[in-house]
Write a protein that holds these residues in place. Structure first.
Motif, short mmCIF file in Angstrom:
data_model
loop_
_atom_site.label_atom_id
_atom_site.label_comp_id
_atom_site.label_asym_id
_atom_site.label_seq_id
_atom_site.Cartn_x
_atom_site.Cartn_y
_atom_site.Cartn_z
N UNK A 105 10.34 -16.19 -0.68
CA UNK A 105 9.30 -15.26 -1.12
C UNK A 105 9.62 -14.84 -2.55
N UNK A 106 8.71 -15.20 -3.49
CA UNK A 106 8.86 -14.82 -4.89
C UNK A 106 8.19 -13.47 -5.08
N UNK A 107 8.91 -12.49 -5.64
CA UNK A 107 8.39 -11.11 -5.70
C UNK A 107 8.14 -10.67 -7.14
N UNK A 108 7.29 -9.63 -7.34
CA UNK A 108 7.08 -9.08 -8.70
C UNK A 108 8.32 -8.34 -9.19
N UNK A 109 8.41 -8.15 -10.51
CA UNK A 109 9.57 -7.46 -11.08
C UNK A 109 9.25 -6.09 -11.65
N UNK A 110 7.95 -5.79 -11.87
CA UNK A 110 7.59 -4.51 -12.49
C UNK A 110 7.61 -3.39 -11.47
N UNK A 111 7.99 -2.20 -11.93
CA UNK A 111 8.13 -1.03 -11.06
C UNK A 111 6.83 -0.71 -10.32
N UNK A 112 5.67 -0.98 -10.94
CA UNK A 112 4.38 -0.66 -10.32
C UNK A 112 4.11 -1.49 -9.08
N UNK A 113 4.85 -2.59 -8.90
CA UNK A 113 4.62 -3.46 -7.74
C UNK A 113 5.82 -3.49 -6.81
N UNK A 114 6.60 -2.40 -6.82
CA UNK A 114 7.80 -2.34 -5.98
C UNK A 114 7.44 -2.33 -4.49
N UNK A 115 6.22 -1.91 -4.15
CA UNK A 115 5.79 -1.93 -2.74
C UNK A 115 5.70 -3.36 -2.23
N UNK A 116 5.29 -4.29 -3.12
CA UNK A 116 5.26 -5.72 -2.76
C UNK A 116 6.67 -6.19 -2.41
#
Length: 620
Positions: free
Chosen positions: A139-150
């Protein structure tokens, strides 16, 4: 005649099968045989993969729980997560090796335009290690703080993570935040130092940082270059050796966790599921623990990285499931699916996301209200961290008040509405959620609670009705080269921040921790921080509750009439400077009229700032 025809058919099939097998082994044309040690050899067993080559279904029973690994890639923005994912896909034969393989898992238009990952994406990889076939669910995840829920949702389907750190930039703020997300979830953490091919790369320094900040021994770090593919194979080997297999049992009744979902207008809801127990196949009748509705499974499969249907999905595996859910409200992220008449204890699910920023969203034309409503419902299915409340405005008509995790999250959501649903919207000024403690029993009875939350500044109660106001605060982490520390401290003090900690993570990098009022950082703090530090500082924050504050409601008046959409809540000490700035900006942006317009900022009945738009008469 029938017998001869049958024999002829049988001989033809046997000959074709022999030619295919001989060609595959290189007996007919040796120069076309797959080379030893290449991606072709690292594929799944013949009986599993032969069908996949013919676009038929993969047999997932070839991969027992012991040979399954579920892991995520986590890192700070732009440290090479998606590039590493591309190399892993190439190495396992999931995609062909070409120069065009850039951000293969970033499928959204907004991701490719901005060069960032917004949505976590899943891919199932088939890999041969020491003679055994393994199923690796990445699972490749986002790195920005706004998408920490992902990120936090993705970790629920994993047993381990690859923590990627840039060999040039070292540990950044989001690296620390993501590490603690994985640590709290008790996952195995494999540190990967990426970009060792860069001229200024210093992997030894980064190794020491990892050892000091995360207490992970330096010899556990894997040094790679995802761009060039250097040493990437050792990452796959480490995943198999160091990440445990899922604790799941096929013999138990089905328990599947929905950790993500998308909406397809032809097939309905496509749910991404992680199977904690049991088996699911096409034709099974499943029940949603959330809605108690029963569905029939139309299709199951894995993402490789595109949808690849399978006969069944087994315990410990991650895949997708289509069950004829036509209404977007039926697929709740965090829901548990189980077989009909075989009820199970629902899985814990996810802690609901806490919105940090609220903004009003209205259709440009009220006739588009229903279309926009449908678009928002479908997009919130795919992005469950957005909170939606109905709202209306005298000037803008019916709309919604939406809660987001940050400004970038808001911008991306708006951009996706335009690109994916062709919807044009009006967004109001973003605000943060405040609280007020009511003073009288009559008001408490009216609102049905003593402490009310205000997400719309126009509904901010008067001081006479409350005993105190509360504003949201966040614990911010800033990592910066030490030469910028003084300037950054001054910036933080100007934003009413309180310093909590300061630590050197190596000889020339400092980690600062501050308690910030959320209202002070939500709009332009990140830009100011980047410009002060020449782009080197990184910033991350987490919720830290509420604190008492002297807040005031500031009205904006045009020719004596209050404009509800421009009402804002500010700290008492900053009321004049904010009011003056808004008046000046409105003076520059409002169209000229044939009469004077007085633009005023007011606290109650007291005018604190004024600008006048003068009449510009045409020359005679």
């Amino acid at each position: 005649m029938w017998t001869l025809a049958g024999q002829g058919w049988w001989r033809g099939r046997a000959l074709a099968a022999w030619v295919t097998e001989a060609a595959r082994k290189g007996l007919l044309w040796p120069h076309l045989a797959p080379a030893r040690g290449t991606a072709a050899e690292s594929r799944a067993p013949d009986r599993c993969y032969r069908s996949a080559d013919r676009k038929e279904k993969i047999d997932m029973s070839c991969f027992p729980v012991e040979n399954t690994r579920n892991f995520s890639i986590i890192a700070h923005v732009d440290h090479g997560k998606s590039t590493l994912a591309d190399r892993l896909l190439e190495l396992t034969g999931a995609i062909d090796k070409t120069k065009n393989n850039k951000q293969v898992l970033d499928k959204l238009q907004v991701e490719r335009e901005r060069g960032i990952t917004v949505k976590a994406q899943t891919a199932s990889l088939f890999y041969n290690y020491e003679g055994k076939q393994y199923l690796l669910n990445l699972i490749d995840t986002p790195g920005h703080v706004d998408f920490s829920y992902e990120v936090s949702r993705s970790l629920s389907a994993c047993q381990g993570v690859l923590l990627v750190v840039d060999a040039n930039e070292g540990i950044q703020a989001q690296t620390v935040a993501n590490f603690f997300l994985a640590f709290e979830a008790q996952l195995s953490i494999i540190p990967v130092i990426n970009k060792i091919d860069l001229k200024n790369a210093d992997p030894e320094r980064v190794e020491k940082q990892i050892e000091k900040v995360f207490d992970i021994p330096g010899d556990e770090c894997i040094k790679i270059s995802a761009k060039l593919g250097t040493n990437v194979e050792s990452v796959l080997d480490a995943v198999i050796k160091r990440i445990p297999f899922p604790k799941a049992h096929c013999r138990n009744p089905l328990r599947a966790l929905v950790f993500d979902s998308t909406f397809d207008q032809y097939r309905g809801v496509i749910a991404n599921v992680a199977l904690f127990d049991g088996v699911v196949s096409k034709g099974d009748k499943i029940v949603s623990a959330h809605t108690q509705k029963t569905y029939e499974v139309n299709e199951v499969g894995v993402l490789n990285p595109n949808e690849q249907p399978t006969h069944k999905l087994y315990a410990g595996q991650v895949g997708y499931l289509i069950a004829g859910m036509k209404d977007v409200t039926e697929a709740q992220i965090g829901d548990t699916l189980y077989l009909h008449k075989q009820p199970v204890e629902p899985l814990p699910g996810f802690k609901s996301a806490k919105p940090m920023v609220f903004a009003g969203m209205y259709p440009v034309d009220q006739s588009e209200y229903n279309n926009l409503k449908s678009a928002i419902e479908k997009l919130t299915l795919n992005d469950s961290s957005v909170v939606v409340h109905r709202d209306s405005s005298l000037a803008l008509g019916a709309g919604w008040r939406l809660g987001f995790l940050g400004l970038l999250h808001m911008e991306v959501f708006n951009q996706r509405l335009e690109q994916e649903y062709n919807a044009s919207v009006i967004l109001t000024t973003p605000t943060v959620p405040y609280k007020a403690v009511l003073s009288s029993a009559k008001l408490i009875k009216e609102y049905r609670e003593k402490e009310i939350t205000i997400i719309n500044p126009a509904q901010f109660p008067d001081k006479s009705k409350v005993t105190e106001y509360l504003e949201p605060v966040v614990l911010g982490t800033i990592i910066t080269p030490d030469e910028y520390t003084g300037k950054i401290m001054m910036l933080c003090q100007a934003r009413r921040a309180v310093q909590k900690n300061m630590m050197y993570i190596d000889q020339n990098r400092v980690m600062l921790k501050y308690l910030f009022p959320l209202n002070e950082i939500v709009v332009d703090f990140y830009d100011s921080l980047k410009s002060l530090s020449s782009g080197y500082a990184s910033f991350d924050y987490e919720d830290a509750g509420y604190q008492t504050a002297e807040l005031v409601k500031m009205d904006i008046l045009l020719n004596g009439s209050i404009v509800e959409e421009l009402v804002t809540v500010v700290h008492k000490d900053k009321a004049y400077s904010v009011g003056k700035a808004i008046c000046e900006r409105l003076k520059d942006s409002l169209p000229r009229q044939l009469f004077e317009i007085a633009i005023q900022a007011a606290l109650g009945s007291k005018i604190i700032a004024r600008e006048t738009m003068v009449v510009i008469l045409p020359e005679k």
